[in-house]
Design a protein around this motif. Structure first.
Motif, short mmCIF file in Angstrom:
data_model
loop_
_atom_site.label_atom_id
_atom_site.label_comp_id
_atom_site.label_asym_id
_atom_site.label_seq_id
_atom_site.Cartn_x
_atom_site.Cartn_y
_atom_site.Cartn_z
N UNK A 230 21.44 7.85 -20.36
CA UNK A 230 20.16 7.30 -20.78
C UNK A 230 19.14 7.65 -19.71
N UNK A 231 17.94 8.05 -20.15
CA UNK A 231 16.86 8.41 -19.24
C UNK A 231 15.69 7.47 -19.47
N UNK A 232 15.08 7.01 -18.36
CA UNK A 232 14.02 6.02 -18.41
C UNK A 232 13.03 6.25 -17.28
N UNK A 233 11.95 5.51 -17.31
CA UNK A 233 10.94 5.56 -16.25
C UNK A 233 10.48 4.15 -15.92
N UNK A 234 9.16 3.94 -15.93
CA UNK A 234 8.53 2.62 -15.85
C UNK A 234 8.50 2.00 -14.46
N UNK A 235 9.55 2.07 -13.70
CA UNK A 235 9.66 1.31 -12.45
C UNK A 235 8.79 1.85 -11.32
N UNK A 236 8.38 3.10 -11.40
CA UNK A 236 7.69 3.80 -10.31
C UNK A 236 8.53 3.80 -9.03
N UNK A 242 9.96 -0.64 1.20
CA UNK A 242 10.13 -0.92 2.62
C UNK A 242 11.16 0.06 3.16
N UNK A 243 10.82 0.88 4.15
CA UNK A 243 11.79 1.82 4.71
C UNK A 243 13.05 1.09 5.18
N UNK A 244 14.19 1.63 4.77
CA UNK A 244 15.46 1.03 5.14
C UNK A 244 15.90 -0.09 4.21
N UNK A 245 15.01 -0.56 3.35
CA UNK A 245 15.33 -1.63 2.40
C UNK A 245 15.17 -1.16 0.97
N UNK A 246 14.10 -0.43 0.71
CA UNK A 246 13.87 0.10 -0.62
C UNK A 246 12.86 -0.71 -1.39
N UNK A 247 13.00 -0.69 -2.71
CA UNK A 247 12.05 -1.35 -3.60
C UNK A 247 12.08 -2.86 -3.41
N UNK A 248 10.90 -3.45 -3.49
CA UNK A 248 10.80 -4.90 -3.44
C UNK A 248 10.92 -5.48 -4.85
N UNK A 249 10.30 -4.81 -5.82
CA UNK A 249 10.35 -5.25 -7.21
C UNK A 249 10.64 -4.04 -8.09
N UNK A 250 11.10 -4.31 -9.32
CA UNK A 250 11.38 -3.24 -10.28
C UNK A 250 10.46 -3.31 -11.50
N UNK A 251 9.74 -4.42 -11.68
CA UNK A 251 8.86 -4.63 -12.82
C UNK A 251 9.61 -4.64 -14.15
N UNK A 252 10.90 -4.95 -14.10
CA UNK A 252 11.70 -5.14 -15.30
C UNK A 252 12.95 -5.90 -14.87
#
Length: 322
Positions: A230-236, A242-252
């Motif tokens: 499955x291929x998706x987008x949306x999350x940006x 945050x470097x070393x931590x990654x995304x704070x939110x996914x918006x889904x």
């Protein structure tokens, strides 16, 4: 020499340093990284055993406005990759007059086999939002002005791309037989999976699902029906990370570990989430999350057939800038 009463206090120096760092970060995220487009290369073993490799270009979340000439030029160069198949998972528009810019940017890619579904920002224009709402997964949705999605759909289909929205599509590309299906954007609850429910053609060498937002309820349905990818987008990709931590939110409702790139969903389905190429005009910043398109090389699973043993986490991915 200044007396003690005249010397800047430590707190003032720290505040000045923090303000300077914040200003530098703001300039970097809004001017530099937001326009530092990257091409990501991924290899995914998802095809039926014995299948020939398939090169798939995944584009998502362009969020185009008419005067984004740098982005338009970069997208135009993607045709030189000569992909076998192009997948567009929506949010192409960010302005009511952006359809010509999107079509011209995609250029030769529209003459190649392609599949697409739309996202909320193909239907409705962006509007200012409280950024703290993104920390609440079920915040109330608000829509901007209607966008000319019908014109964009017509331009895509007239050039040969197939609309996979609530439709089952079968095609053969580079010798690989594909059964594909998609849903409308689950983020604004336009998905109607029942319209495509059921196991795809068992003769297909690739069973491909498309959705704009990677909502778990939709991913679970694709997995239960036996889709390979499955291929998706949306999350940006989280957009501001945050470097070393990654995304704070996914918006889904997807977890942070799957906010971008390739992962596994369930026992035997792969999921690829694009971090996308754009941002809302009202939040024109990226940090530790470059805008991207992805060239996936889909390969056959091992002859042993032990799909569950295939590693799809890919902790490091090659990134090439152009």
């Amino acid at each position: 020499m200044l007396s003690g009463s005249q010397s800047p206090s430590r707190a003032a120096r720290l505040a000045a340093g923090a303000a300077g760092a914040a200003a530098a970060g703001l300039v970097y995220s809004t001017v530099i990284e937001r326009n530092a487009f990257a091409l990501r290369h991924v290899t995914a073993p998802v095809l039926e055993a014995g299948s020939s490799p398939l090169r798939v270009l995944h584009i998502s979340d362009i969020h185009m406005t008419p005067h984004q000439h740098l982005k338009q030029a970069w997208i135009s160069e993607l045709d030189s990759l000569e992909p076998d198949l192009v997948i567009n998972t929506g949010d192409n528009l960010a302005h009511p007059s952006a359809v010509p810019a999107v079509v011209q940017s995609l250029g030769g890619l529209l003459s190649r086999p392609g599949l697409f579904v739309f996202g909320s920002n193909d239907y409705f224009g962006p509007k200012p939002k409280n950024p703290f709402k993104y920390f609440k997964k079920d915040h109330k949705r608000t829509h901007g002005e209607p966008l000319p999605w019908q014109d964009l759909r017509a331009a895509f289909t007239e050039r040969g791309w197939l609309d996979a929205t609530h439709a089952v599509r079968e095609l053969e590309v580079a010798g690989v037989r594909i059964a594909a299906a998609g849903v409308d954007d689950p983020h604004i609850e336009r998905d109607r999976y029942e319209t495509v429910a059921g196991r795809p053609n068992p003769l297909a060498q690739l069973r491909l699902g498309l959705t704009h937002s990677p909502e778990p309820r939709v991913l679970d349905s694709f997995a239960e029906d036996g889709y390979d990818l499955v291929m998706a987008g949306h999350t940006h990709g989280g957009q501001l990370c945050v470097p070393g931590y990654g995304a704070i939110v996914t918006n889904c409702h997807i977890d942070r570990s799957r906010v971008k790139g390739l992962s596994r969903w369930g026992a035997s389905m792969a999921l690829h989430v694009s971090a996308g190429l754009g941002t809302s005009p009202y939040a024109p910043a990226r940090f530790s999350c470059r805008p991207e398109a992805t060239l996936l090389t889909l390969t056959a699973v091992s002859n042993g057939g032990d799909d569950a043993a295939v590693d799809l986490t890919l902790p490091s991915l090659e990134v090439v800038t152009t």
